[in-house]
Design a protein around this motif. Structure first.
Motif, PDB file in Angstrom:
ATOM      1  N   ILE A 103      98.100 116.080  79.492  1.00 51.25           N
ATOM      2  CA  ILE A 103      96.981 115.505  80.183  1.00 51.25           C
ATOM      3  C   ILE A 103      96.919 113.684  80.161  1.00 51.25           C
ATOM      4  CG2 ILE A 103      95.389 117.391  79.786  1.00 51.25           C
ATOM      5  CD1 ILE A 103      94.198 116.002  77.404  1.00 51.25           C
ATOM      6  N   SER A 284      94.117 123.947  87.565  1.00 51.28           N
ATOM      7  CA  SER A 284      94.033 122.625  86.863  1.00 51.28           C
ATOM      8  C   SER A 284      92.881 122.390  86.181  1.00 51.28           C
ATOM      9  CB  SER A 284      94.073 121.505  88.208  1.00 51.28           C
ATOM     10  OG  SER A 284      93.185 121.606  89.035  1.00 51.28           O
ATOM     11  N   ASP A 285      91.634 123.037  86.812  1.00 51.75           N
ATOM     12  CA  ASP A 285      90.651 122.676  86.254  1.00 51.75           C
ATOM     13  C   ASP A 285      90.453 123.391  84.755  1.00 51.75           C
ATOM     14  OD1 ASP A 285      89.468 121.148  88.063  1.00 51.75           O
ATOM     15  OD2 ASP A 285      88.447 122.638  89.072  1.00 51.75           O
ATOM     16  N   LEU A 288      92.885 121.707  82.309  1.00 53.89           N
ATOM     17  CA  LEU A 288      91.964 120.496  81.681  1.00 53.89           C
ATOM     18  C   LEU A 288      90.771 120.820  80.757  1.00 53.89           C
ATOM     19  CD1 LEU A 288      91.884 117.349  82.183  1.00 53.89           C
ATOM     20  CD2 LEU A 288      90.122 117.640  83.736  1.00 53.89           C
ATOM     21  N   ARG A 289      90.129 121.772  80.996  1.00 51.39           N
ATOM     22  CA  ARG A 289      88.951 122.096  80.065  1.00 51.39           C
ATOM     23  C   ARG A 289      89.586 122.623  78.833  1.00 51.39           C
ATOM     24  NH1 ARG A 289      83.645 124.126  80.310  1.00 51.39           N
ATOM     25  NH2 ARG A 289      83.509 123.789  82.513  1.00 51.39           N
ATOM     26  N   THR A 292      91.064 119.599  76.845  1.00 45.02           N
ATOM     27  CA  THR A 292      89.932 118.944  76.287  1.00 45.02           C
ATOM     28  C   THR A 292      89.352 119.524  75.151  1.00 45.02           C
ATOM     29  OG1 THR A 292      89.361 118.135  78.542  1.00 45.02           O
ATOM     30  CG2 THR A 292      87.921 117.988  76.892  1.00 45.02           C
ATOM     31  N   LEU A 626      86.705 114.452  80.084  1.00 49.58           N
ATOM     32  CA  LEU A 626      87.730 114.166  79.269  1.00 49.58           C
ATOM     33  C   LEU A 626      87.341 112.795  78.585  1.00 49.58           C
ATOM     34  CD1 LEU A 626      90.451 114.746  77.831  1.00 49.58           C
ATOM     35  CD2 LEU A 626      91.548 113.760  79.869  1.00 49.58           C
TER      36      LEU A 626
END
Length: 678
Positions: A103, A284-285, A288-289, A292, A626
């Protein structure tokens, strides 16, 4: 006095075999150190390019090299553990580092890799150096010995080829090649490596001797009673290795829960990724979560909550002459509840000094005249008692005359002509029976009085007539009595004394410093047994020692402390803590500092847990950006880090010294070496 053996010789210089010869594993002989060095170099290069504003392709290569070289060993360890169906923090940190890179947090991930690689290298090097010192102990025993054939001729053989029943010849200045018993001859043997006794011990027919000890005077014929593999030195090596294996290092608090925490984080990260994906979230979401989540839930803040207080305490202790070898050791110090102290070189200075000067009534000599006469006769000798007498005379500024016709008899003493008088100085049991003068009874009574008080008595004859008696003793360290009182207050129980010295000397010293549990005449295995007896009763034992003979107990104890200046190489390598300047009073202070560090660790864990909980709930219940997640994560890290650094301040050491018992008048007198006359 004539020599009792044709082979006797003037005393050879006594060189105490207190340290095993050095065997040092080179730093870069270990793969862990090579990989860690490569990773650190690559990271620093990448960081320099990154900070200089170079394009990503310029610093991406060095960062990738840092990942590969530093992550190789931890990844292999983690995968091996995974094959055994366990999950450790090593693998979790590798995954977290890769996740950070995924990321865009490439530098953070590389730094994490470098920290883990360096930590592993330091641990591997410490383990190798300890093993080096243990193996080097075997070199204390000589490689060869002089064996006597049945016809009386000599042959040089390897010590491992000696068999039980062989007779070996040990000349002055030689190390004894095997455990055995004196068959013929007399000498004085320095056996500090085995028993810790501060003075050489007179040996004669029938006395036991040990391999690796040093024959200072006289020639000995020794009958071998043990194989080389069963000698006391070999058993010390075996005990140290066994204790090191069975007494595995205690983990830091956070490491005790790493398995469950690691499994939980991995499972939770997968769930955070998979559940939204299953309900139609974009790949992608969801990724990313999940990344994070892994960052905010990673144990970085918790690990940092633990390390800064402990490392700060280590640095503070180091400034005051105490070397604590690791954060694990610093944590363990605060948990000890029982202390076992060695005598010679630990509570005492390990150097004999004259404490009593007793001219006999009718001798016509003053204290100074008696001491000067004895010093003149002893000056040609290299015996520790002789050096003590000469040093005492010089300390008083006395003139030491020339000695003529000097002669030495092992186990008896010396004679010389001083100012026209024949002066003999030596053991009362050997010199007094040879005189028929009535003053011999008075001299014997004074000698018995001194010996009963734990001193070594030395009688002085002048022209065959007893002129006086000197008392010699190993001196207490100035801070011994205060340290014992402070340790008793910290742990709630008085320390015990474990020593190889004779019971009378041990009992006298113990009374001076306030110790009631005295165990004297112990061999190394007896010290280990005493430590294990306490630990079997649920006690966490701190052992303080300095010699080779203390090393097995240092290894077997919950925590071992070695005196730095007088300590043998093996004791220094085996111990967890080294008192560099031999200031005994720093031992209770570093224990108090450890307890302060443990309290800060608890505070930091609470702070870190609150931050992690808030950030994790935010990420799961809502949408945690993020940047805010990274800011919160790094913010908690900074807070706990700064809180831990409080122990770097001088006031932390000062507070650790508060509550130390004040010296009583008696303690001051004893600590100053002003032993009361008996």
């Amino acid at each position: 006095m004539p020599h009792t053996l044709a082979e006797s010789a003037p005393p050879a210089p006594l060189i105490r075999p207190a340290a095993a010869p050095r065997r040092r594993t080179p730093v870069f002989a270990l793969s862990e150190t090579r990989w860690a060095a490569a990773s650190t170099t690559a990271f620093l290069l990448g960081l320099a390019l990154h900070l200089a504003g170079a394009p990503p392709w310029a610093w991406a290569g060095p960062y990738a090299a840092a990942y590969l070289t530093g992550g190789w060993e931890p990844a292999r360890t983690g995968l091996r553990a995974l094959r055994e169906k366990t999950l450790d923090v090593d693998l979790l940190m590798i995954v977290a580092a890769l996740g950070a890179a995924a990321i865009g947090q490439v530098m953070d991930g590389a730094l994490l890799i470098v920290i883990f690689a360096t930590s592993g290298a330091v641990e591997a090097l410490a383990t190798a150096r300890t093993a080096d010192s243990v193996r080097g102990l075997l070199d204390l025993a000589p490689a060869t010995a002089t064996r006597l054939r049945p016809d009386g001729t000599e042959e040089t053989v390897a010590t491992e080829d000696l068999a039980v029943g062989d007779v070996i010849l040990v000349r002055p200045g030689e190390r004894i090649g095997a455990d055995g018993r004196v068959r013929d001859g007399a000498g004085e043997v320095d056996q500090a490596t085995i028993t810790g006794e501060p003075l050489p011990v007179a040996k004669q027919r029938g006395d036991e001797v040990f391999a690796g000890t040093l024959n200072g005077t006289g020639a000995l014929r020794v009958t071998v009673e043990r194989d080389a593999s069963d000698s006391v030195i070999a058993r010390i090596v075996a005990m140290v290795e066994e204790a090191s294996e069975t007494n595995a290092p205690t983990q830091l608090f956070i490491e005790k829960v790493e398995q469950r925490y690691s499994v939980g984080i991995v499972a939770a990260t997968l769930a955070v990724f998979a559940v939204p994906l299953a309900f139609g979230s974009a790949l992608s979401d969801a990724l990313l979560r999940a990344m994070t989540f892994m960052i905010v839930a990673s144990p970085c803040a918790v690990v940092l909550a633990t390390m800064p207080p402990l490392l700060s305490a280590i640095a503070n202790a180091g400034r005051h002459g105490v070397l604590v070898k690791s954060a694990v050791v610093m944590e363990r110090l605060g948990g000890i509840d029982t202390v076992a102290l060695d005598k010679t070189g630990t509570l005492t200075e390990g150097t004999p000094r004259v404490t009593d000067i007793r001219p006999l009534t009718g001798s016509g000599l003053t204290e100074d005249a008696l001491l000067a006469s004895a010093a003149a006769a002893e000056r040609p000798s290299e015996h520790p008692l002789a050096r003590a007498v000469v040093d005492a005379a010089r300390g008083r500024g006395l003139h030491i005359g020339d000695a003529k016709d000097f002669a030495s008899v092992p186990g008896v003493g010396v004679t010389a002509v001083v100012d026209g008088h024949t002066v003999a100085v030596g053991a009362p049991a050997r010199l007094l029976p040879a005189t028929e003068d009535p003053s011999g009874d008075l001299a014997a009574a004074v000698a018995s009085e001194l010996e009963a008080s734990g001193r070594t008595a030395v009688v002085v004859l002048r022209d065959g007539v007893p002129a006086g008696v000197l008392g010699v003793a190993d001196q207490l360290r100035p801070d011994a009595a205060v340290t014992v009182a402070a340790l008793a207050e910290l742990t709630g129980s008085a320390p015990m004394l474990l020593t190889g010295d004779n019971p009378r000397a041990a009992a006298r010293l113990a009374a001076d410093v306030g110790i009631t549990d005295v165990r004297a005449g112990l061999l190394p295995e007896n010290k280990v047994a005493a430590v294990r007896e306490q630990e079997a009763a649920g006690r966490r034992v701190l052992v303080v020692g300095d010699g080779v003979n203390d090393a097995p107990a240092l290894a077997a104890a919950h925590t071992g402390v070695a005196m730095g200046r007088a300590g043998s190489d093996l004791a220094l390598e085996t111990a967890d803590v080294i008192v560099v300047r031999d200031e005994l009073a720093t031992v209770p202070r570093v224990i108090a500092l450890s307890r302060a560090a443990r309290r800060l660790v608890v505070q930091n864990l609470v702070i870190a847990s609150v931050f992690i909980t808030v950030l994790v709930v935010w990420d799961l219940a809502g949408h945690l950006p993020l940047p805010i997640g990274v800011l919160g994560h790094e913010g908690s890290t900074v807070i706990v880090g700064l809180n831990g650094l409080r122990l770097l301040r001088e006031s932390a050491w000062t507070r650790a010294a508060e509550g130390m018992p004040r010296r009583t008048p008696d303690a001051v007198e004893v600590a100053a070496g002003e032993a009361p006359r008996t």
